[in-house]
Design an enzyme around this catalytic site. Structure first.
Site, PDB file in Angstrom:
ATOM      1  N   GLU A  46     -12.761  21.864   0.123  1.00 14.81           N
ATOM      2  CA  GLU A  46     -13.362  22.808  -0.738  1.00 14.81           C
ATOM      3  C   GLU A  46     -13.833  24.267  -0.026  1.00 14.81           C
ATOM      4  O   GLU A  46     -13.502  25.350  -0.144  1.00 14.81           O
ATOM      5  CB  GLU A  46     -14.353  22.680  -1.885  1.00 14.81           C
ATOM      6  CG  GLU A  46     -13.744  21.522  -2.696  1.00 14.81           C
ATOM      7  CD  GLU A  46     -14.162  20.103  -2.343  1.00 14.81           C
ATOM      8  OE1 GLU A  46     -14.549  19.196  -3.125  1.00 14.81           O
ATOM      9  OE2 GLU A  46     -14.140  19.702  -0.996  1.00 14.81           O
ATOM     10  N   CYS A  69     -18.356  16.971  -3.717  1.00 14.35           N
ATOM     11  CA  CYS A  69     -19.635  16.179  -3.368  1.00 14.35           C
ATOM     12  C   CYS A  69     -20.895  17.020  -4.014  1.00 14.35           C
ATOM     13  O   CYS A  69     -20.858  18.240  -3.863  1.00 14.35           O
ATOM     14  CB  CYS A  69     -19.809  16.041  -1.879  1.00 14.35           C
ATOM     15  SG  CYS A  69     -19.989  17.604  -0.932  1.00 14.35           S
ATOM     16  N   CYS A  78     -20.334  20.509  -1.715  1.00 17.34           N
ATOM     17  CA  CYS A  78     -19.064  21.386  -2.191  1.00 17.34           C
ATOM     18  C   CYS A  78     -19.221  21.959  -3.641  1.00 17.34           C
ATOM     19  O   CYS A  78     -18.865  22.949  -3.838  1.00 17.34           O
ATOM     20  CB  CYS A  78     -17.931  20.591  -1.982  1.00 17.34           C
ATOM     21  SG  CYS A  78     -17.528  20.518  -0.339  1.00 17.34           S
ATOM     22  N   TRP A 164      15.498  -4.567  20.599  1.00 14.27           N
ATOM     23  CA  TRP A 164      14.710  -4.052  19.102  1.00 14.27           C
ATOM     24  C   TRP A 164      15.714  -4.816  17.981  1.00 14.27           C
ATOM     25  O   TRP A 164      16.791  -4.663  17.986  1.00 14.27           O
ATOM     26  CB  TRP A 164      14.633  -2.646  19.070  1.00 14.27           C
ATOM     27  CG  TRP A 164      14.155  -1.808  20.296  1.00 14.27           C
ATOM     28  CD1 TRP A 164      14.390  -1.452  21.273  1.00 14.27           C
ATOM     29  CD2 TRP A 164      12.614  -1.739  20.221  1.00 14.27           C
ATOM     30  NE1 TRP A 164      13.537  -0.781  22.107  1.00 14.27           N
ATOM     31  CE2 TRP A 164      12.278  -1.123  21.385  1.00 14.27           C
ATOM     32  CE3 TRP A 164      11.543  -2.266  19.384  1.00 14.27           C
ATOM     33  CZ2 TRP A 164      10.943  -0.891  21.613  1.00 14.27           C
ATOM     34  CZ3 TRP A 164      10.333  -1.988  19.446  1.00 14.27           C
ATOM     35  CH2 TRP A 164       9.901  -1.221  20.765  1.00 14.27           C
ATOM     36  N   ASP A 194       3.331  -8.879  23.821  1.00 17.95           N
ATOM     37  CA  ASP A 194       4.074  -7.707  23.893  1.00 17.95           C
ATOM     38  C   ASP A 194       3.507  -6.677  24.708  1.00 17.95           C
ATOM     39  O   ASP A 194       4.167  -5.338  24.945  1.00 17.95           O
ATOM     40  CB  ASP A 194       4.369  -7.206  22.403  1.00 17.95           C
ATOM     41  CG  ASP A 194       5.061  -8.304  21.530  1.00 17.95           C
ATOM     42  OD1 ASP A 194       5.968  -9.138  21.953  1.00 17.95           O
ATOM     43  OD2 ASP A 194       5.039  -8.029  20.180  1.00 17.95           O
ATOM     44  N   GLY A 290       0.357 -10.029  14.680  1.00 19.04           N
ATOM     45  CA  GLY A 290       1.433 -11.255  14.548  1.00 19.04           C
ATOM     46  C   GLY A 290       1.379 -12.048  13.291  1.00 19.04           C
ATOM     47  O   GLY A 290       0.599 -11.951  12.253  1.00 19.04           O
TER      48      GLY A 290
END
Length: 356
Positions: A46, A69, A78, A164, A194, A290
């Protein structure tokens, strides 16, 4: 409001612990101000839109994706800024669930004689703000679990080869998804095997999500990519309270943030892991495995969205599954998700599922 929602999404992954809000100001049928929550959570949407609109905001209509808010934090409310700007009407997508607001912003606006309309595009706004709502109401972030798999549901060969499975278009899409989350999370096994960087690459972004590794013993490579970049890109390590203090001190010295978590059954309790991450301010987590971490999150009913990339590749039963053992003996006990979207990404298929 649809435009305000699009603007708000620009802040996703960059504004935590605040919500990613969008705001559009319209005067005489013309947009005179646009704004979205800025990196770090401030200025608010805002404030940005009002600054752009200037004097044209007087008597204008304001469209905002979350209730303005009403509390004094690091910046004034705001709702007060909208009142002082002299706007005539405020259209709100969804009410704020933060106890410091939760209807108070609407009450302030109405007490000042401003017309308030609520519930426009509410379902879309609830989805966009779901992570913020979950954190302020339950103390934990929402979780998206992403898996890149073969047609038969394997993430690697029996020897561990995985790069991949999916094509470059799918991998680029994953990087874009990372950029819209507060953090990318993996388990310790994935970090060891990895050596990932877990960063957003090749998209020209100027920020990075935090990296989260769930490792009870903190037995992670001290010369790996995560360790070497811990001082530049936020790294959060969720570990057991029985982790080696020397390792903990070493990781702190490297620049990592350490969050001690409770254990259960020899593993870190996924519920407490998310509570600690929520207390740290995170609202949206993008989990990339994982298999053990994925299984523990699903078993604890902590996965809000599943994203699958499937390649036209078949490895067979000796391949490694994307989700570890869950001990299910009855189909009725299996967690179910509702299909939200499917589309082709390069040579692969993307499917998105939501918690039923």
């Amino acid at each position: 409001m649809a435009h305000a929602l699009t603007l708000g999404r620009r802040g996703q992954g960059r504004v935590w612990p605040n919500p990613a809000v969008g705001c559009v100001i319209v005067a005489a049928g013309r947009i005179v101000g646009r704004g979205w929550t800025q990196p770090g959570g401030r200025p608010h949407a805002e404030t940005e839109a009002l600054a752009q609109a200037g004097a044209a905001a007087r008597g204008a209509d304001v469209y905002v994706t979350l209730e303005p808010c009403a509390h004094h934090g690091q910046t004034p409310p705001c709702a007060r800024a909208l009142i002082e700007a002299g706007v005539a009407r405020v259209v709100i997508a969804v009410q704020d669930q933060d106890a410091r607001v939760d209807g108070r912003g609407v009450a302030m606006l109405r007490a000042a004689g401003i017309e308030v309309v609520q519930g426009v595009c509410e379902a879309e706004a609830r989805r966009d703000h779901e992570g913020f709502f979950r954190r302020v109401s339950q103390g934990q972030p929402v979780v998206t679990l992403k898996l890149a798999q073969t047609f038969d549901g394997r993430i690697a060969t029996g020897t561990g080869e995985s790069q991949w499975i999916t094509g470059p278009e799918a991998r680029r899409t994953v990087h874009a998804m990372r950029a819209r989350h507060d953090a990318v999370m993996v388990g310790g096994g994935t970090a060891r095997k990895d050596d990932p960087s877990l960063t957003v690459r090749d998209l020209g972004v100027t920020w990075q999500p935090a990296r989260v590794v769930v490792s009870r013993r903190l037995d992670l490579p001290l010369m790996g990519k995560l360790a070497r970049s811990a001082a530049e890109v936020p790294l959060i390590l969720c570990h057991g309270r029985d982790a080696d203090p020397t390792l903990a001190r070493t990781w702190r010295d490297l620049g990592a943030t350490l969050l001690p978590c409770a254990a259960r059954g020899g593993q870190l309790d996924p519920v407490d892991v998310l509570r600690q991450l929520g207390a740290h301010g995170l609202t949206r987590i993008f989990c990339e495995g994982g298999s053990a971490l994925a299984a523990s999150l699903i078993e604890a009913d902590l996965v809000d969205q599943l994203i699958g990339f499937n390649a036209g590749l078949i490895i067979g039963a000796e391949g490694l599954p994307g989700i570890g053992a869950m001990g299910l003996s009855r189909l009725a006990a299996a967690p179910r998700y509702t299909l939200g979207e499917t589309r082709r990404i390069g040579a692969d298929a993307l499917h998105i599922w939501h918690r039923a």
